[in-house]
Design an enzyme around this catalytic site. Structure first.
Site, PDB file in Angstrom:
ATOM      1  N   PRO A 222      -9.523 -26.141 -20.189  1.00 20.33           N
ATOM      2  CG  PRO A 222      -8.353 -27.141 -18.414  1.00 20.33           C
ATOM      3  CD  PRO A 222      -8.165 -26.275 -19.636  1.00 20.33           C
ATOM      4  N   GLY A 223     -10.997 -24.733 -18.336  1.00 21.61           N
ATOM      5  CA  GLY A 223     -11.822 -23.873 -17.493  1.00 21.61           C
ATOM      6  C   GLY A 223     -11.086 -23.061 -16.452  1.00 21.61           C
ATOM      7  CG  ASP A 240     -12.041 -24.759 -26.018  1.00 21.86           C
ATOM      8  OD1 ASP A 240     -11.858 -25.636 -26.885  1.00 21.86           O
ATOM      9  OD2 ASP A 240     -11.115 -24.126 -25.490  1.00 21.86           O
ATOM     10  CG  ASP A 260     -12.777 -21.449 -34.041  1.00 19.53           C
ATOM     11  OD1 ASP A 260     -12.282 -20.689 -33.178  1.00 19.53           O
ATOM     12  OD2 ASP A 260     -12.207 -21.695 -35.116  1.00 19.53           O
ATOM     13  CG  ASP A 277      -4.804 -17.848 -21.858  1.00 19.89           C
ATOM     14  OD1 ASP A 277      -3.968 -17.338 -22.626  1.00 19.89           O
ATOM     15  OD2 ASP A 277      -4.496 -18.622 -20.935  1.00 19.89           O
ATOM     16  CE  LYS A 306      -1.429 -17.542 -25.246  1.00 17.33           C
ATOM     17  NZ  LYS A 306      -1.409 -17.761 -23.793  1.00 17.33           N
TER      18      LYS A 306
END
EC number: 2.1.1.186
Length: 366
Positions: A222-223, A240, A260, A277, A306
């Site tokens: 969401p930012g 996004d 995407d 991220d 990750k």
């Protein structure tokens, strides 16, 4: 003093041990790592008596991924008398450090150590005075002298030693103390803020995190990361399919692109920063980052990889080597750093800065 203490995230002792064993061995500083699961630290014991000092002088601390802090120590001090803990500690440090620039009395970052941490903070003031009287510490704090470390692993049990201020973490326990901004859309914002503190020298922020720069945030919703860029008065393309926080859109600095992040291609050549991220396999993210850097689509990037459940150090090393090989193949000189930050969980954060390219393309920083 042949032991080096490395502080790390609890649960990542094996990765920290594998890394220091590998990188010390590359410099022919041989030894073995003592590991206790979830202890939040590792002890690397060198075979040669002076190799602990050699290791923390010669191996760049910035090259370590899983260590938050390190320092060379002597033997464990045990059963410190409650009525006088100071005298044995001063005795251990006399003749080892002279006119140190700072004292840090620390513990590992575990739940069990929280009570001990309260003691360390109270104990620092009288210990500092005693160390100054003994000449172990200078009469004033200075970043130009070694840092004296007293590391408690249990009540009445500590290691004593030092690190070099030019080759350590400047932060107490290796952890930047950051406050979550109330208006940030998610706690992930602290990852990027910490990355700026760890990877970019403070005296270069005005130049490298400058007002008016253009940036791209891949997988922005969401930012949380976009927030850090907006806070530094950058113009941001937030990429996004998910929605961005309205508070960020209201600034007028954010362009939301519903695409995407893996398929997005920039159409302008003035992008200074790309941050990312995204929850995806690390090899796929590394390939995308290499593509951005090779094509000169950005000047600097910070992104997260990750981690898998097993062989985490090997996986990260493989991904970083892939990026380096791609840059080398295309004649691009770049600086690569990686660190498991305090605000990271099952991930590491990577920073890559293009310095120059040997072939035609975008204008680089130098």
């Amino acid at each position: 003093m042949n032991k080096v203490v490395l502080l790390c995230r609890p649960g990542f002792e094996k990765e920290c041990a594998a890394e220091i064993t590998d990188k010390a061995g590359q410099r022919e500083i041989f030894g073995f790592a003592r590991v206790k699961e979830n202890a939040g630290y590792v002890i690397y014991e060198c075979y040669q008596p002076d190799d602990g000092d050699k290791l923390i002088r010669e191996l760049p601390f910035s090259s370590l991924i899983f260590a938050r802090q390190w320092f060379v120590v002597g033997e464990l001090l045990q059963h410190l008398p409650p009525e006088d803990r100071i005298t044995p500690i001063v005795g251990m440090l006399q003749g080892v450090v002279e006119k140190g620039g700072e004292l840090r009395v620390e513990v590992a970052d575990t739940n069990e150590s929280k009570e001990l941490l309260k003691f360390c903070r109270k104990f620092t003031v009288p210990l500092r005075a005693a160390l100054r009287d003994a000449g172990v510490l200078a009469n004033y704090e200075t970043p130009k002298r070694p840092v004296v470390h007293v590391f408690f692993i249990a009540p009445g049990c500590c290691y004593t030693g030092y690190s070099y201020s030019s080759n350590n973490s400047p932060f107490y326990m290796g952890i930047p103390r950051l406050k979550f901004p109330a208006d940030a859309p998610s706690r992930s914002t602290l990852k990027l803020e910490e990355a700026f503190h760890v990877f970019i020298p403070a005296d270069e922020w005005d130049e490298r995190l400058a007002n008016g720069m253009w940036a791209v945030d891949l997988g922005a919703c969401p930012g949380g990361w976009t927030y850090q860029l907006v806070k530094r008065n950058m113009w941001v393309y937030s990429v996004d399919n998910g929605p961005m926080a309205q508070s960020l859109m209201d600034t007028g600095q954010v362009t939301w692109l519903r695409e995407d992040g893996f398929k997005f291609r920039p159409t302008c050549s003035n992008i200074s920063w790309m941050v990312c991220d995204m929850v995806e396999k690390p090899a796929k993210v590394a390939a995308l980052m290499a593509q951005w850097l090779v094509n000169g689509w950005c000047r600097e990037t910070i992104f997260n990889l990750k981690l898998p459940m097993k062989k985490r150090y090997e996986e990260v090393s493989h991904n970083l080597a892939y990026i380096q090989a791609q840059l080398d193949e295309h004649g691009i000189n770049a600086q690569i750093q990686a660190r498991q930050l305090y605000h990271d969980r099952e991930e590491v954060t990577v920073h890559v800065r293009r310095i120059w390219a040997a072939v035609g393309g975008r204008r680089d920083e130098r």
